[in-house]
Design a protein around this motif. Structure first.
Motif, PDB file in Angstrom:
ATOM      1  N   VAL A 121       0.861  -1.184   0.000  1.00  6.51           N
ATOM      2  CA  VAL A 121       0.000   0.000   0.000  1.00  6.51           C
ATOM      3  C   VAL A 121       0.895   1.231   0.000  1.00  6.51           C
ATOM      4  CG1 VAL A 121      -1.711   1.317   1.307  1.00  6.51           C
ATOM      5  CG2 VAL A 121      -1.848  -1.185   1.224  1.00  6.51           C
ATOM      6  N   GLY A 122       0.797   2.037  -1.052  1.00  5.34           N
ATOM      7  CA  GLY A 122       1.680   3.186  -1.226  1.00  5.34           C
ATOM      8  C   GLY A 122       2.890   2.778  -2.036  1.00  5.34           C
ATOM      9  N   VAL A 127      -0.889  -0.841  -4.577  1.00  7.04           N
ATOM     10  CA  VAL A 127      -1.850   0.219  -4.842  1.00  7.04           C
ATOM     11  C   VAL A 127      -1.250   1.557  -4.427  1.00  7.04           C
ATOM     12  CG1 VAL A 127      -3.874  -1.259  -4.580  1.00  7.04           C
ATOM     13  CG2 VAL A 127      -2.961  -0.067  -2.583  1.00  7.04           C
ATOM     14  N   ASP A 128      -1.743   2.592  -5.056  1.00  3.57           N
ATOM     15  CA  ASP A 128      -1.403   3.951  -4.653  1.00  3.57           C
ATOM     16  C   ASP A 128      -2.585   4.832  -5.000  1.00  3.57           C
ATOM     17  OD1 ASP A 128       1.549   5.356  -3.949  1.00  3.57           O
ATOM     18  OD2 ASP A 128      -0.015   6.727  -4.640  1.00  3.57           O
ATOM     19  N   VAL A 160       2.444  -1.422   4.419  1.00  2.00           N
ATOM     20  CA  VAL A 160       1.908  -0.071   4.253  1.00  2.00           C
ATOM     21  C   VAL A 160       3.078   0.914   4.334  1.00  2.00           C
ATOM     22  CG1 VAL A 160       0.257   1.642   5.065  1.00  2.00           C
ATOM     23  CG2 VAL A 160      -0.237  -0.795   5.351  1.00  2.00           C
ATOM     24  N   ARG A 202      -5.880   2.944  -6.181  1.00  2.55           N
ATOM     25  CA  ARG A 202      -6.900   2.696  -5.171  1.00  2.55           C
ATOM     26  C   ARG A 202      -6.619   3.524  -3.918  1.00  2.55           C
ATOM     27  NH1 ARG A 202      -9.886  -2.254  -5.673  1.00  2.55           N
ATOM     28  NH2 ARG A 202      -9.817  -2.839  -7.871  1.00  2.55           N
ATOM     29  N   ASP A 203      -7.650   3.703  -3.113  1.00  6.45           N
ATOM     30  CA  ASP A 203      -7.502   4.253  -1.777  1.00  6.45           C
ATOM     31  C   ASP A 203      -6.855   3.166  -0.931  1.00  6.45           C
ATOM     32  OD1 ASP A 203      -7.793   5.087   0.835  1.00  6.45           O
ATOM     33  OD2 ASP A 203      -9.831   5.835   0.580  1.00  6.45           O
ATOM     34  N   GLY A 204      -5.608   3.387  -0.537  1.00  8.37           N
ATOM     35  CA  GLY A 204      -4.850   2.345   0.131  1.00  8.37           C
ATOM     36  C   GLY A 204      -5.463   1.867   1.428  1.00  8.37           C
ATOM     37  N   LEU A 243      -0.838   8.257   5.680  1.00  2.00           N
ATOM     38  CA  LEU A 243      -1.666   7.554   4.713  1.00  2.00           C
ATOM     39  C   LEU A 243      -2.811   8.466   4.281  1.00  2.00           C
ATOM     40  CD1 LEU A 243      -2.237   4.783   3.331  1.00  2.00           C
ATOM     41  CD2 LEU A 243      -3.656   4.228   5.316  1.00  2.00           C
ATOM     42  N   GLY A 254      -7.417  -1.103   0.848  1.00  5.06           N
ATOM     43  CA  GLY A 254      -6.713  -2.269   0.357  1.00  5.06           C
ATOM     44  C   GLY A 254      -7.089  -2.630  -1.063  1.00  5.06           C
TER      45      GLY A 254
END
Length: 244
Positions: free
Chosen positions: A83-84, A106-107, A150, A133-135, A203, A138
């Protein structure tokens, strides 16, 4: 000096110098294999142990990337979610260990997603799936994950990410705000371990990314205000008064 030699020197220093952040063969071999120059514009800086800025995102220093991987501890064949994604370097190291087809990232910022896809392809990992995506939510499409990393700080691990862990999975996240952050590993059974101080950007939620027109929180607040206004009395919706 050839880049491969610089890469060897970088990992040697991370294994044996005062930092000694590379402690396992899997992480050491992966970092000796991944061509970091594919993720950093300046070849001369690619193997210096320093963080860099690239198109508004932070490129983690090799020692920080190594710390994350050592705590995450993916095994070959593990399904991994990052994530990120940033420039994609840490994701590439995970792909080298687990296998590129097992790694998803995802970012929240679309230009960063495009850059990461190109960087990963240039580095030899085109099979890694990178999505915008909105991390904090997920990537449930491919859950569960054996490992979730993350690369942004939060006060607590987002519940959707914990829900996407496999029964024996592990989530690694910088926990805290500002200068008070600690790298934390959370196992699916709720066991937590801490792994020293870190400093990461927070985040983001959808609407806070670079170039966004508005923040979701503002949109939500506007909707709530509109709903309250629609229900409010405007002066004539009073109960009927019997004057007699």
């Amino acid at each position: 000096m050839e880049l491969a030699v610089l890469r060897e020197d970088m990992v040697d220093s991370l294994e044996h110098d005062a930092k000694a952040v590379v402690n396992t063969d899997d992480v050491g071999l992966a970092m000796r294999t991944v061509p970091r120059e594919a993720f950093v514009d300046d070849d001369r800086k690619a193997y210096a142990d320093q963080s860099l800025e690239h198109h508004g995102t932070r490129v983690l220093s090799p020692s920080t990337a190594a710390r994350l991987m050592e705590v995450l501890a993916p095994d070959p064949g593990d399904d991994v979610l990052v994530v990120g994604v940033g420039v994609g370097y840490t994701t590439a190291v995970a792909a080298e260990i687990a296998g590129a087809r097992h790694v998803h990232a995802v970012d929240i910022t679309r230009p960063i997603v495009h850059d990461a896809r190109e960087n990963l392809a240039d580095a030899g990992y085109p099979e890694v799936l990178v999505d915008c995506r909105d991390g904090a939510r997920g990537l449930p499409d491919y859950a569960p994950y054996d490992r979730i990393l993350v690369e942004a700080a939060a006060v607590d691990p987002p519940a959707p990410l914990l829900d996407q862990l496999a029964p024996d999975g592990r989530l690694v996240i910088p926990r805290g705000r500002g200068a008070s952050q600690t790298l934390v590993a959370v196992d699916a059974d709720g066991t937590e371990t801490t792994h020293g101080p870190v400093a990461f950007a927070p985040l983001l939620v959808d609407g806070e990314q670079t170039g966004a027109l508005e923040r979701n929180r503002t949109a939500r607040e506007d909707a709530e205000r509109a709903a309250r206004a629609a229900q409010a009395e405007t002066g004539w919706e009073h109960e009927w008064i019997d004057w007699e």
